[in-house]
Design a protein around this motif. Sequence first.
Motif, PDB file in Angstrom:
ATOM      1  N   ASP A   1      -7.871   0.396   3.186  1.00 23.15           N
ATOM      2  CA  ASP A   1      -7.538  -0.148   2.787  1.00 23.15           C
ATOM      3  C   ASP A   1      -5.123   0.368   2.652  1.00 23.15           C
ATOM      4  O   ASP A   1      -5.077  -0.275   3.207  1.00 23.15           O
TER       5      ASP A   1
ATOM      6  N   TYR B   1       0.974  -1.326  -0.415  1.00 24.41           N
ATOM      7  CA  TYR B   1       0.073  -0.149   0.333  1.00 24.41           C
ATOM      8  C   TYR B   1       1.024   1.598   0.049  1.00 24.41           C
ATOM      9  O   TYR B   1       0.496   1.961   0.359  1.00 24.41           O
TER      10      TYR B   1
ATOM     11  N   ARG C   1      -4.929   3.254   4.452  1.00 26.34           N
ATOM     12  CA  ARG C   1      -4.715   4.029   5.517  1.00 26.34           C
ATOM     13  C   ARG C   1      -3.198   4.051   6.225  1.00 26.34           C
ATOM     14  O   ARG C   1      -3.046   4.837   6.684  1.00 26.34           O
ATOM     15  N   THR C   2      -3.326   2.306   6.279  1.00 28.78           N
ATOM     16  CA  THR C   2      -1.896   2.226   7.111  1.00 28.78           C
ATOM     17  C   THR C   2      -0.744   3.239   5.886  1.00 28.78           C
ATOM     18  O   THR C   2       0.746   3.406   7.089  1.00 28.78           O
TER      19      THR C   2
ATOM     20  N   TRP D   1      -0.045   6.447   6.933  1.00 30.32           N
ATOM     21  CA  TRP D   1       0.371   6.704   8.406  1.00 30.32           C
ATOM     22  C   TRP D   1       1.508   6.547   8.438  1.00 30.32           C
ATOM     23  O   TRP D   1       2.403   7.624   8.937  1.00 30.32           O
ATOM     24  N   TRP D   2       2.108   5.422   7.660  1.00 32.38           N
ATOM     25  CA  TRP D   2       3.181   4.677   7.837  1.00 32.38           C
ATOM     26  C   TRP D   2       4.832   6.151   6.829  1.00 32.38           C
ATOM     27  O   TRP D   2       5.268   7.200   7.345  1.00 32.38           O
TER      28      TRP D   2
END
Length: 268
Positions: A186, A109, A188-189, A192-193
């Motif tokens: 899906d 992602y 969002r992680t 955030w990273w």
Amino acid sequence: MESLGTARTDAYLRRLGAERPARPTAASLRELHLCHLRTVPFENLSIHLGEDLVLTREAVFDKIVTAGRGGICYELNAGFAELLGALGHRVELLQARVYGKDGVPGIPYDHLALRVDGRWLADVGFGDHTAHPLDLDEPGEQKDPAGVFLVRPARDDGEGGGGDLEVLHDGVPVYRLETRPRVLADFRTGAWWHRTSPESGFTKGPVCSRLTEDGGRITLRDHTLIATSADGDRTEEELTTDEEVRAAYRTEFGIVLDRLPVPLHPRP
């Protein structure tokens, strides 16, 4: 994805300076793709202004259309997906892993791209990339104002990536694209990273960039204003005062800031 209403769709089109197409076609997709790249900048300013990256359809619309800002891939391509869906296109969100300089793909992602009408790879969120959508049904090279692109089956990496595609720009792999459709949550992680990690290139310093009408590119990276022509000529101007930087954001990108972004994890 649930599409925008009529009023919001018209507002998005006004943001792009584009007319509402009579019907969804490959030609209208191509025109909207180019308009988006010219008017909505790729920018990571939220990361350096202490703002969150909120991946909801409302937040993306408000940032791009209401606030007249840009965003990174998750925001730009999510917004474009909503617009295209409202205009009658069938749009799927795809996840991709961007290749680093070492040839190793990034995190899952890492990037969001779009498959439109089952055939076109649209991507208005990758910075210096294609001006027009790529044809996923074309096995050979595809010429674009930005260079020569190729979409080919990816090699099996032993991690269940069979069926993935690779996108190459002038012979260099750019990203590895998974063909399974995803939903916005899906990503969002990955967002955030990229917003927090010292390893993310986005946290090193602010950047704002868009395609110009003549096929070149204008970019503001930290305090350096970079103009690149369509034939590759490049000029750089160091902006020495905060007011000069704010004026560049205003003039070149239509972004009005009351304070300047401060690098989250500055380059050494």
